[in-house]
Structures are given as C-alpha cells and as structure tokens.
Design an enzyme around this catalytic site. Structure first.
Site, PDB file in Angstrom:
ATOM      1  N   ASP A 129     -36.704  10.937 -15.399  1.00 43.27           N
ATOM      2  CA  ASP A 129     -35.258  11.072 -15.373  1.00 43.27           C
ATOM      3  C   ASP A 129     -34.769  10.695 -13.965  1.00 43.27           C
ATOM      4  OD1 ASP A 129     -32.891  12.255 -17.110  1.00 43.27           O
ATOM      5  OD2 ASP A 129     -32.676  13.187 -15.148  1.00 43.27           O
ATOM      6  N   ASP A 152     -37.188   9.008 -27.285  1.00 43.71           N
ATOM      7  CA  ASP A 152     -36.170   9.330 -26.286  1.00 43.71           C
ATOM      8  C   ASP A 152     -34.818   8.777 -26.743  1.00 43.71           C
ATOM      9  OD1 ASP A 152     -34.554   9.699 -24.068  1.00 43.71           O
ATOM     10  OD2 ASP A 152     -36.034   8.996 -22.627  1.00 43.71           O
ATOM     11  N   HIS A 193     -37.348  12.570 -24.490  1.00 41.74           N
ATOM     12  CA  HIS A 193     -36.989  12.326 -23.097  1.00 41.74           C
ATOM     13  C   HIS A 193     -37.832  13.171 -22.149  1.00 41.74           C
ATOM     14  CE1 HIS A 193     -34.493  11.147 -19.737  1.00 41.74           C
ATOM     15  NE2 HIS A 193     -34.258  12.406 -19.440  1.00 41.74           N
TER      16      HIS A 193
END
Length: 323
Positions: A129, A267, A295
């Site tokens: 991320d 994701d 994710h």
C-alpha cells in the site's frame, strides 16, 4: 488509546503496557523522532557482534500498522533481522493531530531517522500500500554508488501497491477521499477503516483480529494521519503527491536493483493484470501472484508471501556467490 512508556537510554522507549493481541507477541521498541515516538519491532538473529546477513524493513500503509505483518515476521526473522515500524500517526506510535503535518516525504524522513538510530547500513525494503511509495522514495535516496561508502538499499520488495504508470484515479474511492464530507467520513465516522479491512481482506476476520486492526485509532483525533494519506493520492487538478510519484516513476524504471513484486489476485484496488503489465517497463523484476489474496496480502496469505520472499532472496544470494 493511552500508551505508557519507559525510557531506555537516549531517544528510546519500551512499552510498559500493551494490549494483548492475537499472534502479536513481539517485543516493542520506541525511538524519539522530534517530538514524536515511533514504535517498531526488531526481530531476528542479531546481537550486535554477529549481525544477520541482511535486514528487512517492513513498511505498512493506510490504515494499517505493524500488526499486519505478524504472520510474516516469524518466518522472515528465522534468517534475517526484521524491522517493522509503525509510521507516525499509526499503530502504537504517537499521532499528530494536525492533518497538514503529514506528508509522504515526512514519513520517509521518519524512516530515515529510525534507520539512523538503529545504525543499519544495508537493507531490503518491503512495502505494501502506501508503504510501497514510502519505501521506494527511501530506497532512491540510498542506491549503491561506486566508491561511496554509505547506507545501501540493495533489494526492493513490493506487495499490492503502486507501480509506475498505474492510474490512481479510483472512482469508488473518490466518493470517500475527494469530497467535502471526506473528513467527516474518514475521521469522525471512521467508515474508511471499517470498509478497508472488510473489502481489503478476502479471508474472514474474527472479531478479535478486526478489533486489533482498529485498536490504534479509537478516537477521532487520532485519525489525522489516515485523512492525510487519502489526501496524498494524486488526482485530477494536480492535487496529492504528484511530484513525488514522478520521481519514484523515473527511478523505478531506471534502477537496476533487484525487485520482487507480489500481488494478490483479489485486490479491488490494485489489479494484478495491470500491475504485471506495467512491471514489464521496469528492470530486474520478478512478478509473483498469490491466488485468493486481497489488498492486505499479509493477512490473507502472509506465510506464503514470506516463503516467496525467502525463496527469492535465497536465489539472489546464490547468484551473488557464483559471481
């Protein structure tokens, strides 16, 4: 959350009291960075005199914290020193109340201060991320240069994060982060975190695990860093961190340092096919897909991700030995 600390020498603290969290039995450390205290984990075969062959720096993103890496740390730390910080504003680190006091560059500077404190000169950066851009920006500052003795990032591992050229104008997320009511939704009502951990994990989180992820930001004043990350996303009109991502794009496409990209195929934000295609524009890249992972790949298939990392690092070490 009220945290209690005891000073353990200059610019370092240890936790006196910490919530009992499932699978998170690691020893806590703290370091002073300006007026803030950064929490970090430091695991693995390191005793000062006989350091581990390499150090892995594990960087989380938004709105998670080092708890996300709890499944990977035991496997990785069997062979490597593993350092997993909580970014300022997240986890067990202190939290600035002013949204404008956060930026990607400031997070990079905080990581720089931590690595200085630990005296680490060679490391592999692992980012997921927002930990990806933060890790890439940090790595770009510390590439190897002939004849110059300085800190070196010699490998880069990215998981479900931005790669050069990936479009970041997400229509669904813009309903949360790009509207007048964004601060109300993210900070006051705390909807962003609850949606992120529900949609970002393909495996079902138990109530105990869900509460562990939500624990660090119990009151709205502590969520300024979450709002700030949302505002950093580049979008139409030039807002967000356009300039920094331009630098990262140029560096990522040109650098020769080995890169491992691991993406979950479920994701909803970073689509694996698009990321894999864009990765072909970079050099020295290995691309791995973990099926059934969302994710937060560390939560869904953390042990498998750690195994892939260890295999990739071992291949690199054997290649260097033959050279």
């Amino acid at each position: 959350m009220v945290a209690l600390y005891a000073r353990q020498g200059p610019r370092r603290w240890r936790a006196l009291k910490r919530p009992n969290l499932p699978g998170y039995s690691f020893e806590s450390h703290f370091v002073a960075i300006g007026d803030e205290r950064m929490h970090y984990l430091d695991e693995g075969p390191y005793d000062g005199d006989f350091p581990a062959p390499d150090t892995l720096l594990l960087l989380h993103g938004n709105p998670s914290w080092s708890y996300l890496y709890r499944k990977m740390i035991p496997l990785l730390s069997e062979r490597y020193r593993v350092v997993a910080p909580d970014l300022i504003g997240f986890g067990l680190s202190t939290k600035r109340a002013d949204i404008s006091s956060y930026s990607i560059q400031r997070h990079v500077n905080d990581i720089e201060a931590l690595i200085d404190h630990l005296g680490i000169n060679r490391l592999t950066v692992v980012g997921q991320d927002w930990g990806g851009p933060i890790g890439c920006a940090f790595a770009a500052m510390h590439v190897s240069s002939p004849g110059i003795a300085r800190r070196v990032v010699d490998k880069l591992i990215l998981m479900n994060t931005y790669v050069p050229g990936y479009p970041l104008d997400f229509p669904a997320l813009s309903l949360i982060y790009d509207k007048p009511w964004s601060r109300l939704v993210i900070q006051r009502l705390d909807l962003f975190r609850r949606v992120a951990f529900r949609w970002g994990c393909r495996s079902r989180l138990s109530k105990q695990k869900r509460e562990a992820y939500l624990m660090p930001h119990r009151i709205w004043q502590e969520r300024a860093g979450i709002v700030a990350f949302a505002r950093c996303i580049p979008r139409r009109g030039g807002r967000g961190e356009w300039s920094l991502l331009d630098v990262i794009d140029t560096w990522m496409r040109s650098t020769e340092i080995p890169k491992l990209l691991i993406y979950g195929d479920r994701d909803p934000v970073f689509r694996v096919r698009r990321a894999q295609k864009l990765s072909q524009e970079m050099r020295a890249v290995t691309f791995e897909v973990l099926t059934g992972a969302g994710h937060f790949i560390q939560e869904d298939r953390g042990e498998d991700a750690a195994s892939r990392i260890l295999e990739w690092l071992e291949v690199g070490e054997k290649t260097n030995d033959r050279a």
